[in-house]
Design a protein around this motif. Structure first.
Motif, mmCIF file in Angstrom:
data_model
loop_
_atom_site.group_PDB
_atom_site.id
_atom_site.type_symbol
_atom_site.label_atom_id
_atom_site.label_comp_id
_atom_site.label_asym_id
_atom_site.label_seq_id
_atom_site.Cartn_x
_atom_site.Cartn_y
_atom_site.Cartn_z
ATOM 1 N N SER A 71 -5.801 -35.411 7.868
ATOM 2 C CA SER A 71 -4.979 -36.153 6.901
ATOM 3 C C SER A 71 -3.726 -35.378 6.520
ATOM 4 O O SER A 71 -2.629 -35.949 6.437
ATOM 5 N N ARG A 72 -3.894 -34.077 6.316
ATOM 6 C CA ARG A 72 -2.742 -33.252 5.957
ATOM 7 C C ARG A 72 -1.715 -33.218 7.088
ATOM 8 O O ARG A 72 -0.510 -33.350 6.854
ATOM 9 N N TYR A 75 0.089 -36.531 7.475
ATOM 10 C CA TYR A 75 1.100 -36.641 6.410
ATOM 11 C C TYR A 75 2.393 -35.924 6.801
ATOM 12 O O TYR A 75 3.499 -36.455 6.603
ATOM 13 N N GLN A 76 2.250 -34.730 7.362
ATOM 14 C CA GLN A 76 3.439 -33.984 7.783
ATOM 15 C C GLN A 76 4.207 -34.743 8.859
ATOM 16 O O GLN A 76 5.436 -34.826 8.826
ATOM 17 N N LEU A 78 4.178 -37.995 9.342
ATOM 18 C CA LEU A 78 4.759 -39.197 8.744
ATOM 19 C C LEU A 78 6.047 -38.884 7.996
ATOM 20 O O LEU A 78 7.035 -39.624 8.074
ATOM 21 N N SER A 79 6.037 -37.791 7.267
ATOM 22 C CA SER A 79 7.208 -37.452 6.447
ATOM 23 C C SER A 79 8.344 -36.856 7.270
ATOM 24 O O SER A 79 9.486 -36.805 6.799
#
Length: 355
Positions: A71-72, A75-76, A78-79
């Motif tokens: 998940s972490r 997230y990276q 995606l951003s």
């Protein structure tokens, strides 16, 4: 309503906005689909950590920790990577088996609204495709072998043939190796070559670019180039192919080799280490003589002696054992533009590409 994930076992049959390999960096380096980018959902250390916990502690604990790490990392991505993608973005995603890692990334991207395709079976599906293709595809082409003693400029001439729009399979370039004891390209003090799997990926990609109705020019090689091996199907076709032999004076060969191997002249210690591997064949006395030539900078003497004592006898035995006798022998005096142009005119008379 968010689109559903699409699965495919033939990813090469369609076009995608991007091909994303979500495996760890080391898996990606070993081999990957041409054109793919690496967006790992677990890096090498994280993958090892989760695997250790799974085996030694508890699968449930491993899945919880793995989910947090995945998940972490997503997230990276995606951003950063996905932030500027528009609504028509359509990626292809794969992991090792087409399971949890690719599924995790695909689930998030489909929730955003993108149409996502996952390779069913993951990288293993692609790898099976490569193996199958390399069993059959080499049989579809007619090959022309370029032969000649070491220093005859076979790779150089092969490149010139390619510049005339003929089909060329440069195996040494794909293998990042010049096909001899001294052939490794230097990366610091090491020789770098692709893995066997990635070499086969690159080879297949090149073969798929050829037209079957045109001959493929290829340099005479052994079945092993550095640390990588040729597929048996290709090696068999090479051994059956007609050969053209290039001949030129040994002085011209010496000068050509000195120009081609300046990296070894600049690193005499590495050169000595490589030559030491010949001690079992040539003896300590000859090796000591070569070392003396290196220490005194007698480069022309060294190269000619290497040709006379090692390279030429080895090459002659290899050609006699593995390849057909040359159908044509072409002589050139040097590597001047006029000599090379005359050679190419003879090799490729009235050549017109029909691609």
């Amino acid at each position: 309503m968010s689109p559903l994930v699409t699965y495919t076992r033939q990813p090469w049959a369609e076009n995608y906005s991007e091909i994303i390999d979500v495996r760890s960096p080391s898996e990606f380096i070993e081999d990957h689909i041409p054109g793919a980018i690496n967006l790992p959902v677990l890096n090498d250390a994280e993958r090892a950590e989760v695997g250790t916990i799974y085996k030694q502690v508890c699968p449930f604990t491993a899945r919880k920790i793995g989910a947090a790490l995945v998940s972490r990392n997503i997230y990276q991505h995606l951003s950063q990577h996905f932030a500027a993608k528009d609504k028509d973005y359509r990626p292809l995603i794969y992991c090792w088996r087409g399971g949890q890692r690719s599924g995790s990334m695909a689930l998030v991207l489909t929730q955003i609204g993108w149409r996502v395709t996952v390779i069913d079976g993951g990288y293993k599906t692609y790898r099976a495709y490569v193996r199958q293709q390399l069993e059959n595809l080499p049989e579809k082409f007619t090959y022309r072998m370029l032969c000649g003693l070491t220093g005859s400029g076979k790779t150089y001439i092969l490149d010139k043939i390619g510049q005339r729009d003929a089909q060329v399979l440069d195996l040494e370039s794909l293998a990042n190796h010049r096909g001899s004891l001294l052939g490794g390209e230097l990366q610091g003090n090491l020789s770098y070559q692709p893995s066997q799997k990635y070499f086969e990926t690159l080879l297949l990609q090149k073969l798929q670019s050829f037209a079957p109705h045109q001959p493929v020019w290829i340099e005479s090689e052994s079945s092993k180039i550095g640390r990588v091996y040729l597929p048996q199907s290709l090696w068999n076709k090479m051994r059956q192919a007609s050969c053209v032999e290039i001949q030129l004076p040994i002085a011209a060969r010496v000068q050509f080799l000195l120009q081609e191997y300046t990296h070894l002249v600049a690193h005499p210690d590495i050169l000595k280490q490589k030559l030491e591997k010949l001690k079992y064949r040539c003896g300590w006395e000859k090796l000591s003589q070569w070392y003396q030539f290196i220490d005194t900078g007698a480069w022309e003497t060294l190269v000619q002696d290497l040709l006379d004592c090692y390279y030429d006898p080895i090459y002659k035995r290899s050609i006699k054992s593995y390849f057909n006798k040359a159908e044509r022998v072409l002589h050139i005096s040097d590597f001047s533009d006029s000599s090379i142009d005359a050679l190419l005119d003879s090799l490729l008379p009235n050549y017109v590409s029909l691609k």
